[in-house]
Design an enzyme around this catalytic site. Structure first.
Site, PDB file in Angstrom:
ATOM      1  N   GLY A 152       0.907  -1.183   0.255  1.00 18.98           N
ATOM      2  CA  GLY A 152      -0.192   0.219  -0.043  1.00 18.98           C
ATOM      3  C   GLY A 152       1.224   1.732  -0.140  1.00 18.98           C
ATOM      4  O   GLY A 152       2.157   1.416  -0.125  1.00 18.98           O
ATOM      5  N   THR A 174       3.589   4.688   0.977  1.00 17.29           N
ATOM      6  CA  THR A 174       4.219   4.383   2.263  1.00 17.29           C
ATOM      7  C   THR A 174       3.294   5.127   3.902  1.00 17.29           C
ATOM      8  O   THR A 174       4.426   4.722   4.669  1.00 17.29           O
ATOM      9  CB  THR A 174       5.701   5.247   1.616  1.00 17.29           C
ATOM     10  OG1 THR A 174       5.259   5.272   1.064  1.00 17.29           O
ATOM     11  CG2 THR A 174       6.395   5.645   2.458  1.00 17.29           C
ATOM     12  N   GLY A 198       1.728   2.848   5.416  1.00 20.30           N
ATOM     13  CA  GLY A 198       3.077   1.307   5.541  1.00 20.30           C
ATOM     14  C   GLY A 198       4.068   1.548   6.953  1.00 20.30           C
ATOM     15  O   GLY A 198       4.011   1.085   7.833  1.00 20.30           O
ATOM     16  N   GLU A 216       5.700  -3.328   1.053  1.00 20.60           N
ATOM     17  CA  GLU A 216       5.381  -2.609  -0.296  1.00 20.60           C
ATOM     18  C   GLU A 216       5.035  -1.778  -0.429  1.00 20.60           C
ATOM     19  O   GLU A 216       3.829  -1.571  -0.673  1.00 20.60           O
ATOM     20  CB  GLU A 216       5.241  -3.791  -1.304  1.00 20.60           C
ATOM     21  CG  GLU A 216       6.236  -5.651  -1.289  1.00 20.60           C
ATOM     22  CD  GLU A 216       5.932  -6.253  -2.067  1.00 20.60           C
ATOM     23  OE1 GLU A 216       5.763  -7.796  -1.689  1.00 20.60           O
ATOM     24  OE2 GLU A 216       5.140  -5.887  -3.421  1.00 20.60           O
ATOM     25  N   CYS A 230       2.334   0.874  -8.880  1.00 15.94           N
ATOM     26  CA  CYS A 230       2.720   1.556  -7.899  1.00 15.94           C
ATOM     27  C   CYS A 230       4.424   1.770  -8.915  1.00 15.94           C
ATOM     28  O   CYS A 230       5.103   2.601  -8.331  1.00 15.94           O
ATOM     29  CB  CYS A 230       3.265   0.484  -6.513  1.00 15.94           C
ATOM     30  SG  CYS A 230       4.009  -1.564  -7.471  1.00 15.94           S
TER      31      CYS A 230
HETATM   32  P1  NAD Z   1      -3.130   1.841   1.612  1.00 16.92           P
HETATM   33  O1  NAD Z   1      -2.238   2.872   2.076  1.00 16.92           O
HETATM   34  O2  NAD Z   1      -4.568   3.512   1.622  1.00 16.92           O
HETATM   35  O3  NAD Z   1      -4.179   1.206   1.712  1.00 16.92           O
HETATM   36  C1  NAD Z   1      -3.670  -0.314   1.344  1.00 16.92           C
HETATM   37  C2  NAD Z   1      -4.155  -0.858   2.343  1.00 16.92           C
HETATM   38  O4  NAD Z   1      -3.930  -0.942   3.950  1.00 16.92           O
HETATM   39  C3  NAD Z   1      -6.025  -0.921   2.562  1.00 16.92           C
HETATM   40  O5  NAD Z   1      -6.609  -2.179   2.615  1.00 16.92           O
HETATM   41  C4  NAD Z   1      -6.301  -0.360   3.070  1.00 16.92           C
HETATM   42  O6  NAD Z   1      -7.709  -0.445   3.613  1.00 16.92           O
HETATM   43  C5  NAD Z   1      -5.389  -0.585   4.472  1.00 16.92           C
HETATM   44  N1  NAD Z   1      -4.579   0.219   5.843  1.00 16.92           N
HETATM   45  C6  NAD Z   1      -5.161   2.070   5.797  1.00 16.92           C
HETATM   46  N2  NAD Z   1      -5.266   2.066   6.946  1.00 16.92           N
HETATM   47  C7  NAD Z   1      -4.325   1.005   7.463  1.00 16.92           C
HETATM   48  C8  NAD Z   1      -4.255   0.779   9.263  1.00 16.92           C
HETATM   49  N3  NAD Z   1      -4.128   1.912  10.196  1.00 16.92           N
HETATM   50  N4  NAD Z   1      -3.647  -0.430   9.868  1.00 16.92           N
HETATM   51  C9  NAD Z   1      -3.766  -1.404   9.087  1.00 16.92           C
HETATM   52  N5  NAD Z   1      -4.340  -1.278   7.446  1.00 16.92           N
HETATM   53  C10 NAD Z   1      -4.443   0.376   7.096  1.00 16.92           C
HETATM   54  O7  NAD Z   1      -3.180   2.163   0.040  1.00 16.92           O
HETATM   55  P2  NAD Z   1      -3.441   2.425  -1.316  1.00 16.92           P
HETATM   56  O8  NAD Z   1      -4.725   3.232  -1.953  1.00 16.92           O
HETATM   57  O9  NAD Z   1      -4.757   0.850  -1.502  1.00 16.92           O
HETATM   58  O10 NAD Z   1      -2.954   1.755  -2.626  1.00 16.92           O
HETATM   59  C11 NAD Z   1      -1.991   2.225  -3.636  1.00 16.92           C
HETATM   60  C12 NAD Z   1      -0.760   2.100  -3.019  1.00 16.92           C
HETATM   61  O11 NAD Z   1      -0.904   1.100  -2.563  1.00 16.92           O
HETATM   62  C13 NAD Z   1       0.176   3.474  -3.227  1.00 16.92           C
HETATM   63  O12 NAD Z   1       1.040   4.201  -3.069  1.00 16.92           O
HETATM   64  C14 NAD Z   1       0.687   2.238  -3.980  1.00 16.92           C
HETATM   65  O13 NAD Z   1       2.234   2.744  -4.896  1.00 16.92           O
HETATM   66  C15 NAD Z   1       1.272   1.168  -3.146  1.00 16.92           C
HETATM   67  N6  NAD Z   1       1.471  -0.115  -3.917  1.00 16.92           N
HETATM   68  C16 NAD Z   1       2.486  -0.766  -3.450  1.00 16.92           C
HETATM   69  C17 NAD Z   1       3.272  -2.318  -4.677  1.00 16.92           C
HETATM   70  C18 NAD Z   1       4.550  -2.058  -4.423  1.00 16.92           C
HETATM   71  O14 NAD Z   1       4.762  -3.974  -4.647  1.00 16.92           O
HETATM   72  N7  NAD Z   1       5.305  -1.688  -3.836  1.00 16.92           N
HETATM   73  C19 NAD Z   1       2.035  -2.385  -5.467  1.00 16.92           C
HETATM   74  C20 NAD Z   1       0.569  -2.088  -5.129  1.00 16.92           C
HETATM   75  C21 NAD Z   1      -0.032  -0.838  -4.430  1.00 16.92           C
END
Ligand code: NAD
Length: 481
Positions: free
Chosen positions: A226, A228, A231, A248, A282
């Protein structure tokens, strides 16, 4: 309207509090169904199911886990259409991207099945003549998988399949934007023979459903993909109970175009890197660095290509990409483009909403190399093009980022290309193509703020296994007192 439960211990299970939330199609705002809104009480049930699942699954002979994962792969292919429709509707994927996700999912399950037999250990030479020293590999236990919205099936499958292959049980918490596809996937795996408790899905929001999973003492590992910012929060929580952690995260990925390239061909390739899934990837090629004197020629060629993209029905094979996931995502793209424009970037094409949540393919030439549009992830169809005087300067610009996920280098000059590949600080560098590449066996992950650890093939297996040193004293234990 269908209401989905969590998927716990082999069956759909409503939320303990009885609450649900809608899953909304980004293409038209239609409610596709309702998902269970998970809280701590649901997490409790899922963890106890996964603990039981782990005990059973990890005790099976590898051949049985291998066979089950192969049957899961088969089931994904057989249920192709069941997954395809949900992917298109729930995540706004085009049919081409949705098809790719389903095929990738089957292939990742097969790759994980192949790893099941490779949980090798070691025997060690050691100081003591009478000691036999061994290192064995064991699954970490229950792994929580928290996945993003942008490739809601392929990423969930990759993050799940390898930990399962290593003998772990998994609890997935998919994005709140795409909960239904995850439940459907779990059902398919269960129907294919994955035992109850081995793969559970709880749906809901990060703070109220994700965080209880991260805190739970019955969880041993976390695979998070998700943003940064999220993360960092995930890591802060998970470290309190010393969970095995894989992160990631985001990227602002450079694509280098060297001067030996045909600029029209380079633009065709760059367009795939920048505009696939509307840039909601990403590894999107979002910063394109062109060797002088070709900057403007390349940017114009890319703008021509961008302006020619067809943005129609998601089920029309010609459609290049669909909507952004929600209004918040659209607002961010608009803000970034406005910032680039106001600070002197030249919008060669696009720059505005196409229709609904679909943003026009946008090419910005010569934006200043600072500010949110250059430094932050836009996660939209926006390609920033800049010119650099030499290969050294191109590499310096490529490395001017807090992120380090993926890069591409377009050249036919292997020596210059490979030399640049070694100097770019990213988890992956792809020569001869754009930055968005995937392979179930490759280590995916990043340098810097793009994350910690690698997933894929043997790298995931290494990450989600514990190493245990076992020694046998074959002589006398020394007795110094
Ligand atoms: P996000 O960070 O908003 O959410 C990702 C996940 O985290 C979701 O399931 C969300 O419900 C959960 N989440 C949110 N807050 C949380 C918390 N406090 N505790 C636990 N879980 C929580 O990301 P997104 O908008 O869904 O995805 C897009 C992002 O993901 C972009 O930054 C993209 O670059 C990244 N991404 C990275 C890769 C990689 O391989 N590096 C691959 C795909 C996407």
């Amino acid at each position: 309207m269908k209401t989905y439960g969590h998927f716990i211990h082999g069956q759909e299970t409503p939320a303990k509090r009885g609450e649900t939330f809608p899953s909304i199609a980004p293409v038209n705002g239609e409610i596709l169904g309702y998902a269970a809104r998970g809280t701590e009480a649901d997490v409790e049930v899922a963890v106890s199911s996964a603990r039981a699942g782990f005990t059973y699954w990890s005790s099976l002979p590898p051949t049985q886990r291998e066979r089950t994962l192969l049957e899961c792969a088969e089931a994904v292919e057989v249920n192709h259409n069941r997954l395809l429709d949900l992917l298109i509707d729930e995540s706004g994927s085009t049919i081409v991207k949705a098809r790719y996700e389903v095929l990738y999912t089957a292939s990742v399950l097969r790759a994980a099945a192949g790893e099941v037999r490779r949980l090798y250990g070691d025997t060690l030479p050691n100081e003591k003549p009478h000691r036999l020293s061994m290192v064995v590999r064991e699954p970490v236990g229950v792994v929580v998988v928290i996945s993003p919205f942008n490739a809601p099936l392929a990423l969930l499958a990759k993050m799940t399949a390898f930990p399962l292959g290593a003998g772990n049980a998994v609890i997935a918490k998919p994005s709140e934007e795409t909960p239904l596809i995850a439940v459907e996937f779990a059902k398919i795996l269960h129907e294919a023979g994955l035992p109850a408790g081995v793969f559970n899905v709880v749906t809901g929001f990060g703070p109220e459903c994700g965080e209880p999973l991260l805190k739970h003492p019955g969880v041993n590992g976390v695979a998070f993909t998700g943003s940064t910012a999220t993360g960092i929060r995930v890591g802060q929580i998970a470290i309190q109970t010393m969970k095995r952690l894989q992160l990631e995260l985001g990227g602002k990925n450079p694509l280098l175009v060297l001067s030996d390239m045909d600029m029209a061909e380079a633009a065709e390739i760059a367009a795939i890197g920048a505009f696939t899934h509307g840039g909601q990837i990403c590894m999107s090629s979002s910063r394109i660095i062109v060797e002088a004197p070709h900057g403007l020629a390349f940017a114009n060629a890319l703008a021509n290509k961008a302006a020619s993209l067809y943005l129609g029905d998601l089920r029309d094979e010609r459609t290049a990409y669909g909507p952004l996931i929600n209004q918040r995502a659209l607002a961010k793209v608009i803000r970034h483009v406005q910032a680039a424009r106001e600070s002197g970037g030249q919008i060669l094409t696009g720059g505005d909403v196409h229709h609904g949540l679909v943003f026009q393919p946008t090419v910005v030439y010569n934006p200043p190399r600072l500010g949110e549009c250059w430094e932050e992830e836009t996660f939209g169809p926006v390609a920033l093009v800049t010119e650099a005087a030499s290969l050294e300067e191109m590499i310096t610009i490529a490395n001017e980022s807090q992120y380090g996920l993926s890069a591409g280098i377009l050249t036919n000059d292997l020596k210059r290309g490979l030399s640049a590949a070694r100097q770019i600080r990213c988890g992956a560098v792809h020569l001869g193509t754009h930055s968005f590449q995937s392979d179930p066996m490759a280590p995916i992950g990043g340098y810097g703020m793009s994350g910690i650890g690698r997933s894929g093939g043997k790298y995931s297996i290494e990450h989600f296994t514990e190493l245990k040193w076992i020694s046998v004293e074959l002589g006398e234990t020394p007795r110094p007192f």
